[in-house]
Design a protein around this motif. Structure first.
Motif, PDB file in Angstrom:
ATOM      1  N   VAL A  30       0.990  -1.136   0.088  1.00 53.70           N
ATOM      2  CA  VAL A  30       0.196  -0.070   0.047  1.00 53.70           C
ATOM      3  C   VAL A  30       0.706   1.031   0.348  1.00 53.70           C
ATOM      4  O   VAL A  30       2.035   1.043   0.751  1.00 53.70           O
ATOM      5  CB  VAL A  30      -1.098  -0.506   0.974  1.00 53.70           C
ATOM      6  N   ALA A  31       1.210   2.304  -1.037  1.00 58.00           N
ATOM      7  CA  ALA A  31       1.382   3.051  -0.884  1.00 58.00           C
ATOM      8  C   ALA A  31       1.378   4.261   0.382  1.00 58.00           C
ATOM      9  O   ALA A  31       0.279   4.404   0.192  1.00 58.00           O
ATOM     10  CB  ALA A  31       1.409   3.937  -2.324  1.00 58.00           C
ATOM     11  N   THR A  32       1.892   4.553   0.714  1.00 55.48           N
ATOM     12  CA  THR A  32       2.265   5.601   1.618  1.00 55.48           C
ATOM     13  C   THR A  32       2.112   7.621   1.494  1.00 55.48           C
ATOM     14  O   THR A  32       2.969   8.055   0.677  1.00 55.48           O
ATOM     15  CB  THR A  32       3.389   5.066   2.884  1.00 55.48           C
ATOM     16  N   GLU A  33       1.430   7.692   1.797  1.00 55.42           N
ATOM     17  CA  GLU A  33       1.055   9.126   1.951  1.00 55.42           C
ATOM     18  C   GLU A  33       2.426   9.675   2.773  1.00 55.42           C
ATOM     19  O   GLU A  33       2.831  10.154   3.170  1.00 55.42           O
ATOM     20  CB  GLU A  33       0.456  10.152   2.310  1.00 55.42           C
ATOM     21  N   THR A  34       3.074  10.558   1.788  1.00 56.03           N
ATOM     22  CA  THR A  34       4.214  11.180   1.807  1.00 56.03           C
ATOM     23  C   THR A  34       3.959  12.634   2.572  1.00 56.03           C
ATOM     24  O   THR A  34       3.114  13.861   2.341  1.00 56.03           O
ATOM     25  CB  THR A  34       5.198  12.417   0.119  1.00 56.03           C
ATOM     26  N   LYS A  35       4.453  13.011   4.183  1.00 53.71           N
ATOM     27  CA  LYS A  35       4.048  13.854   4.542  1.00 53.71           C
ATOM     28  C   LYS A  35       5.635  14.870   4.824  1.00 53.71           C
ATOM     29  O   LYS A  35       6.989  14.249   4.719  1.00 53.71           O
ATOM     30  CB  LYS A  35       3.817  13.454   6.646  1.00 53.71           C
ATOM     31  N   THR A  36       5.505  16.230   4.836  1.00 50.13           N
ATOM     32  CA  THR A  36       6.603  17.226   5.031  1.00 50.13           C
ATOM     33  C   THR A  36       6.389  17.991   6.107  1.00 50.13           C
ATOM     34  O   THR A  36       6.787  19.515   5.926  1.00 50.13           O
ATOM     35  CB  THR A  36       6.086  17.787   3.346  1.00 50.13           C
ATOM     36  N   ASN A  37       5.666  17.996   6.859  1.00 50.88           N
ATOM     37  CA  ASN A  37       5.767  19.155   7.947  1.00 50.88           C
ATOM     38  C   ASN A  37       7.418  19.820   8.161  1.00 50.88           C
ATOM     39  O   ASN A  37       7.975  18.630   8.382  1.00 50.88           O
ATOM     40  CB  ASN A  37       4.990  18.819   9.418  1.00 50.88           C
ATOM     41  N   ASP A  97      11.817   0.756  12.588  1.00 48.77           N
ATOM     42  CA  ASP A  97      10.713   1.199  14.197  1.00 48.77           C
ATOM     43  C   ASP A  97      10.873   2.726  14.677  1.00 48.77           C
ATOM     44  O   ASP A  97      10.336   3.969  14.687  1.00 48.77           O
ATOM     45  CB  ASP A  97      11.028   0.463  14.669  1.00 48.77           C
ATOM     46  N   ILE A  98      12.903   3.515  14.657  1.00 49.50           N
ATOM     47  CA  ILE A  98      12.531   4.224  15.010  1.00 49.50           C
ATOM     48  C   ILE A  98      12.313   5.664  13.919  1.00 49.50           C
ATOM     49  O   ILE A  98      11.916   6.412  14.089  1.00 49.50           O
ATOM     50  CB  ILE A  98      14.287   4.681  15.043  1.00 49.50           C
ATOM     51  N   LEU A  99      12.705   5.103  12.583  1.00 46.83           N
ATOM     52  CA  LEU A  99      11.722   5.942  11.760  1.00 46.83           C
ATOM     53  C   LEU A  99      10.721   6.184  11.736  1.00 46.83           C
ATOM     54  O   LEU A  99      10.225   6.821  11.097  1.00 46.83           O
ATOM     55  CB  LEU A  99      12.713   6.018   9.533  1.00 46.83           C
ATOM     56  N   THR A 100       9.834   5.094  11.547  1.00 48.98           N
ATOM     57  CA  THR A 100       8.602   5.061  11.461  1.00 48.98           C
ATOM     58  C   THR A 100       8.223   6.126  12.415  1.00 48.98           C
ATOM     59  O   THR A 100       6.570   6.770  12.176  1.00 48.98           O
ATOM     60  CB  THR A 100       7.804   3.888  11.513  1.00 48.98           C
ATOM     61  N   PHE A 101       8.929   6.043  14.031  1.00 54.13           N
ATOM     62  CA  PHE A 101       7.921   6.784  15.023  1.00 54.13           C
ATOM     63  C   PHE A 101       8.254   8.256  14.843  1.00 54.13           C
ATOM     64  O   PHE A 101       7.695   8.641  15.418  1.00 54.13           O
ATOM     65  CB  PHE A 101       9.101   6.411  16.411  1.00 54.13           C
ATOM     66  N   LEU A 102       9.652   8.665  14.037  1.00 57.96           N
ATOM     67  CA  LEU A 102       9.920   9.535  13.555  1.00 57.96           C
ATOM     68  C   LEU A 102       8.669  10.624  12.875  1.00 57.96           C
ATOM     69  O   LEU A 102       8.477  11.407  13.274  1.00 57.96           O
ATOM     70  CB  LEU A 102      11.330   9.841  13.438  1.00 57.96           C
ATOM     71  N   HIS A 103       8.777   9.694  12.173  1.00 56.24           N
ATOM     72  CA  HIS A 103       7.806  10.042  10.733  1.00 56.24           C
ATOM     73  C   HIS A 103       6.693  10.603  11.670  1.00 56.24           C
ATOM     74  O   HIS A 103       5.465  11.625  11.259  1.00 56.24           O
ATOM     75  CB  HIS A 103       7.889   8.733   9.511  1.00 56.24           C
ATOM     76  N   ASN A 104       5.837   9.431  12.000  1.00 54.80           N
ATOM     77  CA  ASN A 104       4.790   9.480  13.264  1.00 54.80           C
ATOM     78  C   ASN A 104       4.713  11.243  14.071  1.00 54.80           C
ATOM     79  O   ASN A 104       3.422  11.852  13.603  1.00 54.80           O
ATOM     80  CB  ASN A 104       4.404   8.565  13.344  1.00 54.80           C
ATOM     81  N   ASN A 105       5.797  11.335  13.989  1.00 54.97           N
ATOM     82  CA  ASN A 105       5.646  11.848  16.203  1.00 54.97           C
ATOM     83  C   ASN A 105       6.262  13.248  15.055  1.00 54.97           C
ATOM     84  O   ASN A 105       5.029  14.248  15.526  1.00 54.97           O
ATOM     85  CB  ASN A 105       6.937  11.663  16.731  1.00 54.97           C
ATOM     86  N   LEU A 106       6.653  13.533  13.802  1.00 53.27           N
ATOM     87  CA  LEU A 106       6.595  14.889  14.164  1.00 53.27           C
ATOM     88  C   LEU A 106       6.058  15.040  12.124  1.00 53.27           C
ATOM     89  O   LEU A 106       6.491  16.574  11.664  1.00 53.27           O
ATOM     90  CB  LEU A 106       8.639  15.506  13.124  1.00 53.27           C
ATOM     91  N   SER A 107       5.420  14.155  11.838  1.00 52.62           N
ATOM     92  CA  SER A 107       4.737  14.050  10.909  1.00 52.62           C
ATOM     93  C   SER A 107       5.205  15.046   9.093  1.00 52.62           C
ATOM     94  O   SER A 107       4.828  15.732   8.604  1.00 52.62           O
ATOM     95  CB  SER A 107       4.021  15.570  10.755  1.00 52.62           C
ATOM     96  N   ASN A 108       6.465  14.120   9.252  1.00 49.33           N
ATOM     97  CA  ASN A 108       7.836  14.532   8.268  1.00 49.33           C
ATOM     98  C   ASN A 108       8.452  12.605   7.832  1.00 49.33           C
ATOM     99  O   ASN A 108       9.068  12.346   8.450  1.00 49.33           O
ATOM    100  CB  ASN A 108       8.331  15.411   8.514  1.00 49.33           C
ATOM    101  N   THR A 109       8.018  12.001   6.123  1.00 45.43           N
ATOM    102  CA  THR A 109       8.806  11.311   6.588  1.00 45.43           C
ATOM    103  C   THR A 109       9.192  11.295   5.252  1.00 45.43           C
ATOM    104  O   THR A 109       9.907  10.595   5.288  1.00 45.43           O
ATOM    105  CB  THR A 109       7.121  10.325   5.248  1.00 45.43           C
ATOM    106  N   LEU A 110       9.853  12.493   5.197  1.00 50.83           N
ATOM    107  CA  LEU A 110      11.248  12.528   4.373  1.00 50.83           C
ATOM    108  C   LEU A 110      12.498  11.911   5.532  1.00 50.83           C
ATOM    109  O   LEU A 110      13.655  11.910   4.650  1.00 50.83           O
ATOM    110  CB  LEU A 110      11.144  14.337   3.972  1.00 50.83           C
ATOM    111  N   ILE A 111      12.329  12.401   6.793  1.00 52.38           N
ATOM    112  CA  ILE A 111      13.315  12.321   7.564  1.00 52.38           C
ATOM    113  C   ILE A 111      14.085  10.953   7.570  1.00 52.38           C
ATOM    114  O   ILE A 111      13.471   9.381   7.216  1.00 52.38           O
ATOM    115  CB  ILE A 111      12.902  12.107   9.267  1.00 52.38           C
TER     116      ILE A 111
END
Length: 155
Positions: A30-37, A97-111
């Protein structure tokens, strides 16, 4: 206790047939949405510390994360310099797991972050007690004399 015909006890086990009414797990394709907050360095550090706080039983992991904080290199890419190959492997095992947490916590999937093993001398922050005491004794001869007078072992 009465002896007789043994009773059969049925325990939950693997099913041989799929129940068509059960919902099958969806594919991971499933494609994930790119978040760039946008986020601040303080927010990143707070999210990093929150991950550490929520994984208290993973002692080596969280101690490595405390001692080897990532440094921003380019946009949203960080470099994490660790002191040993064992630490590098451990962080690599938990990176998703760390990146998933950071992506969700900061709403930025570019991290993202890269893991680099330090090739120079070990950082004082990762020294054990013996190394710390040896360094103090080297820099402060009076401390070494004090420890000797009390018959303390520094090595």
């Amino acid at each position: 206790m009465q002896h007789g015909t043994p009773r059969k006890i049925q325990l939950g086990g693997p099913r041989l047939k799929n129940n068509p009414t059960e919902q099958q797990p969806q594919s991971n394709n499933v494609a994930t949405e790119t978040k760039t907050n946008q986020y601040t360095p303080e927010q990143f550090n707070k999210a990093w510390d929150t991950y550490i706080a929520t994984h208290r039983t993973s002692h080596i992991l969280i101690n490595t994360m405390r001692a080897c904080r990532p440094v921003l290199r380019d946009n949203h890419t960080y470099t994490m310099t660790v002191e040993s190959d064992i630490q590098a492997e451990l962080i690599a095992q938990h990176k998703a797991d760390i990146l998933t947490f950071l992506h969700n916590n900061l709403s930025n999937t570019l991290i993202d972050f890269n893991i680099v093993t330090n090739q120079g001398a070990a950082s004082p922050i990762t020294w054990n007690e013996r190394q710390v005491l040896q360094d103090i004794a080297r820099r402060h001869p009076a401390f070494a004399q004090f420890a000797h007078a009390l018959d303390l072992k520094l090595s």
